[in-house]
Design a protein around this motif. Sequence first.
Motif, PDB file in Angstrom:
ATOM      1  N   LYS A 214      -6.529   0.331  11.526  1.00 54.29           N
ATOM      2  CA  LYS A 214      -5.643   1.454  11.840  1.00 54.29           C
ATOM      3  C   LYS A 214      -4.283   1.007  12.380  1.00 54.29           C
ATOM      4  O   LYS A 214      -3.396   1.812  12.550  1.00 54.29           O
ATOM      5  N   GLU A 215      -4.122  -0.274  12.621  1.00 53.87           N
ATOM      6  CA  GLU A 215      -2.819  -0.746  13.115  1.00 53.87           C
ATOM      7  C   GLU A 215      -1.885  -1.198  11.992  1.00 53.87           C
ATOM      8  O   GLU A 215      -0.813  -1.725  12.260  1.00 53.87           O
ATOM      9  N   VAL A 216      -2.302  -1.053  10.727  1.00 53.87           N
ATOM     10  CA  VAL A 216      -1.405  -1.457   9.639  1.00 53.87           C
ATOM     11  C   VAL A 216      -0.979  -0.271   8.804  1.00 53.87           C
ATOM     12  O   VAL A 216      -1.693   0.728   8.680  1.00 53.87           O
ATOM     13  N   GLY A 217       0.183  -0.418   8.231  1.00 53.14           N
ATOM     14  CA  GLY A 217       0.687   0.608   7.342  1.00 53.14           C
ATOM     15  C   GLY A 217       1.097   0.004   6.001  1.00 53.14           C
ATOM     16  O   GLY A 217       1.418  -1.189   5.920  1.00 53.14           O
ATOM     17  N   ILE A 218       1.054   0.821   4.934  1.00 52.78           N
ATOM     18  CA  ILE A 218       1.486   0.361   3.614  1.00 52.78           C
ATOM     19  C   ILE A 218       2.953   0.741   3.443  1.00 52.78           C
ATOM     20  O   ILE A 218       3.329   1.892   3.681  1.00 52.78           O
ATOM     21  N   VAL A 219       3.762  -0.211   3.068  1.00 50.90           N
ATOM     22  CA  VAL A 219       5.171   0.113   2.796  1.00 50.90           C
ATOM     23  C   VAL A 219       5.526  -0.364   1.389  1.00 50.90           C
ATOM     24  O   VAL A 219       4.805  -1.162   0.792  1.00 50.90           O
ATOM     25  N   ASP A 220       6.648   0.123   0.869  1.00 51.37           N
ATOM     26  CA  ASP A 220       7.047  -0.237  -0.496  1.00 51.37           C
ATOM     27  C   ASP A 220       7.518  -1.679  -0.563  1.00 51.37           C
ATOM     28  O   ASP A 220       8.153  -2.188   0.355  1.00 51.37           O
ATOM     29  N   MET A 221       7.227  -2.305  -1.690  1.00 50.70           N
ATOM     30  CA  MET A 221       7.739  -3.652  -1.956  1.00 50.70           C
ATOM     31  C   MET A 221       9.236  -3.545  -2.233  1.00 50.70           C
ATOM     32  O   MET A 221       9.674  -2.703  -3.005  1.00 50.70           O
ATOM     33  N   GLU A 248       1.972 -12.320 -16.154  1.00 50.55           N
ATOM     34  CA  GLU A 248       0.680 -11.647 -16.001  1.00 50.55           C
ATOM     35  C   GLU A 248       0.407 -11.336 -14.526  1.00 50.55           C
ATOM     36  O   GLU A 248      -0.073 -10.265 -14.168  1.00 50.55           O
ATOM     37  N   ILE A 249       0.711 -12.313 -13.693  1.00 44.70           N
ATOM     38  CA  ILE A 249       0.431 -12.136 -12.260  1.00 44.70           C
ATOM     39  C   ILE A 249       1.414 -11.151 -11.640  1.00 44.70           C
ATOM     40  O   ILE A 249       1.031 -10.223 -10.940  1.00 44.70           O
ATOM     41  N   MET A 250       2.689 -11.316 -11.964  1.00 44.11           N
ATOM     42  CA  MET A 250       3.698 -10.453 -11.340  1.00 44.11           C
ATOM     43  C   MET A 250       3.680  -9.039 -11.922  1.00 44.11           C
ATOM     44  O   MET A 250       4.221  -8.115 -11.331  1.00 44.11           O
ATOM     45  N   GLY A 251       3.048  -8.867 -13.074  1.00 39.17           N
ATOM     46  CA  GLY A 251       3.015  -7.559 -13.724  1.00 39.17           C
ATOM     47  C   GLY A 251       2.126  -6.554 -13.010  1.00 39.17           C
ATOM     48  O   GLY A 251       2.284  -5.348 -13.153  1.00 39.17           O
ATOM     49  N   GLU A 252       1.201  -7.034 -12.221  1.00 32.73           N
ATOM     50  CA  GLU A 252       0.258  -6.166 -11.502  1.00 32.73           C
ATOM     51  C   GLU A 252       0.948  -5.518 -10.298  1.00 32.73           C
ATOM     52  O   GLU A 252       1.961  -6.013  -9.800  1.00 32.73           O
ATOM     53  N   ARG A 253       0.357  -4.423  -9.784  1.00 31.75           N
ATOM     54  CA  ARG A 253       0.922  -3.759  -8.612  1.00 31.75           C
ATOM     55  C   ARG A 253       0.641  -4.577  -7.328  1.00 31.75           C
ATOM     56  O   ARG A 253      -0.441  -5.123  -7.158  1.00 31.75           O
ATOM     57  N   PHE A 254       1.611  -4.666  -6.446  1.00 30.14           N
ATOM     58  CA  PHE A 254       1.418  -5.341  -5.150  1.00 30.14           C
ATOM     59  C   PHE A 254       1.464  -4.317  -4.014  1.00 30.14           C
ATOM     60  O   PHE A 254       2.229  -3.363  -4.067  1.00 30.14           O
ATOM     61  N   THR A 255       0.630  -4.520  -3.030  1.00 27.15           N
ATOM     62  CA  THR A 255       0.659  -3.675  -1.838  1.00 27.15           C
ATOM     63  C   THR A 255       1.182  -4.518  -0.687  1.00 27.15           C
ATOM     64  O   THR A 255       0.721  -5.634  -0.487  1.00 27.15           O
ATOM     65  N   LYS A 256       2.120  -3.973   0.041  1.00 24.37           N
ATOM     66  CA  LYS A 256       2.677  -4.696   1.184  1.00 24.37           C
ATOM     67  C   LYS A 256       2.185  -4.036   2.473  1.00 24.37           C
ATOM     68  O   LYS A 256       2.364  -2.836   2.671  1.00 24.37           O
TER      69      LYS A 256
END
Lengths: 271, 503
Positions: A214-221, A248-256
């Motif tokens: 609960k101490e983390v948040g998702i923000v945009d890359m 191939e690797i960079m094409g996937e979605r990343f969560t920050k």
Amino acid sequence: MLRDPFMEGVRKLEEIAKKVRFEDNTAKIDAKGLTHKELNDLIRMCAEKGAEKIILKNVCGQRYIGTRLFLPKKVEIEIFGIPGNDLGMFLDGHRIVVHGNAQDGVGNTMNEGEIVVEGRAGDVVAMSMRGGRIFIRDDVGYRTAIHMKEYKDKVPVLVVGGTSQDFLGEYMAGGVVLLLGLNRNRHLANYIGTGMHGGVIYIRGKVEKYQLGKEVGIVDMEEKDYKRVESLVKDYLTYFKPKFDLDEIMGERFTKLVPVSKRPYGRIYAY
Amino acid sequence: MKSHLLPEFRVERDYSRCDNCKVCIKQCPFDVHYYDEESGKILSRDELCSGCQRCVVYCHKNALRIIPYKAYRPNEYWKEEHIRDIKKQAETGGIILTSCGSSREAKVYWDHILLNASQVTNPSIDPLREPMELRTFLGRKPDCLELEFNGDDVEIKTELYPNLMIETPILFAGMSYGAISYNAFKSLAMAAKKFGTLFNTGEGGMPKDMREEFKDCAIVQCASGRFGVDPEYFNYSAAIEIKIGQGAKPGIGGHLPGEKVTATISSTRMIPEGTDAISPAPHHDIYSIEDLSMLIYALKEVTNYEKPVCVKIAAVHNVAAIASGMVRAGADIIAIDGFRGGTGATPKIMREHVGIPVELALAAVDQRLREEGIRNKCSIIVGGGIRCAADVVKAIALGADAVYIGTAALIALGCTMCQRCHTGKCAWGICTQDPKLSQRLNPKVGAERAYNLLRAWSLEIKDVLGGMGINAIESLRGNRDHLRGVGLEDWELRVLGIKGAGE
């Protein structure tokens, strides 16, 4: 009677010196049958004698490889076999490459340098890591990157090709963790970033909200995040030559993931 | 919300003496005193007063008295403290935070133990005329010594373990730079160096500028937060201490609040300015005795087996069994911190209710290690409320090799035990990171006071030893025949391993 399994039967340096072969600036050590301390005695001896590269053969569970090297000159250690717990603990600027898997505590409280594991690693990888870089080709265990921390430009980096178990980045206070999730369709960890109050975690692929503390948040890359991730992925590709390519690797979605607050526990006290 | 809290102190000002010099206003960090233009007098906000007595000491006219104030109807069950705490929690909804050591009423075993002296059957020794040995060695000792004689020359064949040599069995306890000010930290370091004993960095790292100068008299701590921990830190030390627990707050970690993480603290701890420095409750690489062993040997590895490793725990219920495990894990020194041990900040509930008295813990640990035949494998340091030289002597007779003093050392520097360390506004410049306040403590003067305390206690210890007919502290260690109990139950005497007075 007190038994000391760690120190028992440790032989003197002269008795085990025959395990070392010097060729120019490279030392080769046959680790077969050596205790934890004996192997580290030999590694230190080689480093003090001016070895630039130390190759360890037949390593099987010996702990603290690279720890006893608080020395001005930096060396490269190449490991064949499976190093034991706390590989590169307190590592001070040396480079370690493991041709195989590693056990628990890789890079524990590491200060500077680089550890590359061509395989998987166990629990508490990069715990309290303070600087340098760790690259793990496959998965890592529980409590990875706990309490990793940074100071100014001394920012530790952990790159994991696979995924992690629970409590990734717990209490994290700084540094960069990148989880690539290769060969996986989802990440397994729960309680990611519980108590996190610094640093950043990048996760490639799907990660659900319920998996986060609960101490983390998702923000945009942002652009600079993609740049940073891409440069790390390039190094990963160079080190491990997997069957994936950069696109191939960079094409996937990343969560920050970043901490919600620098002071997660600031409001529970009455003064 | 209107606060229902009443002041804890009354500020009494004798206006016939007060000359409006305003020193009290300048000295008080809690803003108690203020100048009232209208009346032309200095007035007080009693509710802000911590009772630190700074203004009283610095009032050159002797016009001030700060007096504890109990307001509610006396009640032996619902004490003033309970009522205050409930009101505070009703207003804030938070954990009550406090500092220093436990101040609750509980049996102080030191005060129920009396020392022996020689009469007739063996002579006492005059420490003024005869040498008295207080020098103490801390660390693992071998099971036996193998000697080789070559004519007049004797050589020790046995490989000895690294040991610490101190000139008096008193060390300064772990207090981090962060919990205490740089000047307080340095005062203790300087005093330890001059006297020939050791100070302890606590878990906040060692300022770079102090490493070279104080490397031979520093015990550096490795705690769960691993702040300021790097190979240089470990190698610039006399010994390393793994901090598992602390008497004032056994079982919990610590938070150095972000506002105390100033530029210099951030560079010593190697964390960004303004972030909370959170020490987790456990070390996340220690979940068992085997894991503890792994960290102990990691620290021996990083220091090339040149330094003893100490493990510090809080005195808790199964302390003897835990201590046995620690020694078996490879600890060269074990430090036990009793429930009276101090702190810069702790939840009050932990300080007052968790842990056991160090006297009982020490006796139990020493007894257990002897029974198991491993007492020589480690030295024991006890801390947590050592108030005077008599406590030191009693601790050593109960089995300690040396004691840690924290609170006593800070009192020597100026602390008045007002229990406001956690506010970061220490008027005496000790528990604060506010440069205006910390400059009040001059390290040279602080070091002199701390040094004097060590000297005074050492002289007293020598006096008591002489009276017992003992000329070396070594002969007192674990010598419980020199102790008798008064006002203790059978079980207490049994745990302490001493007879009752008159027996």
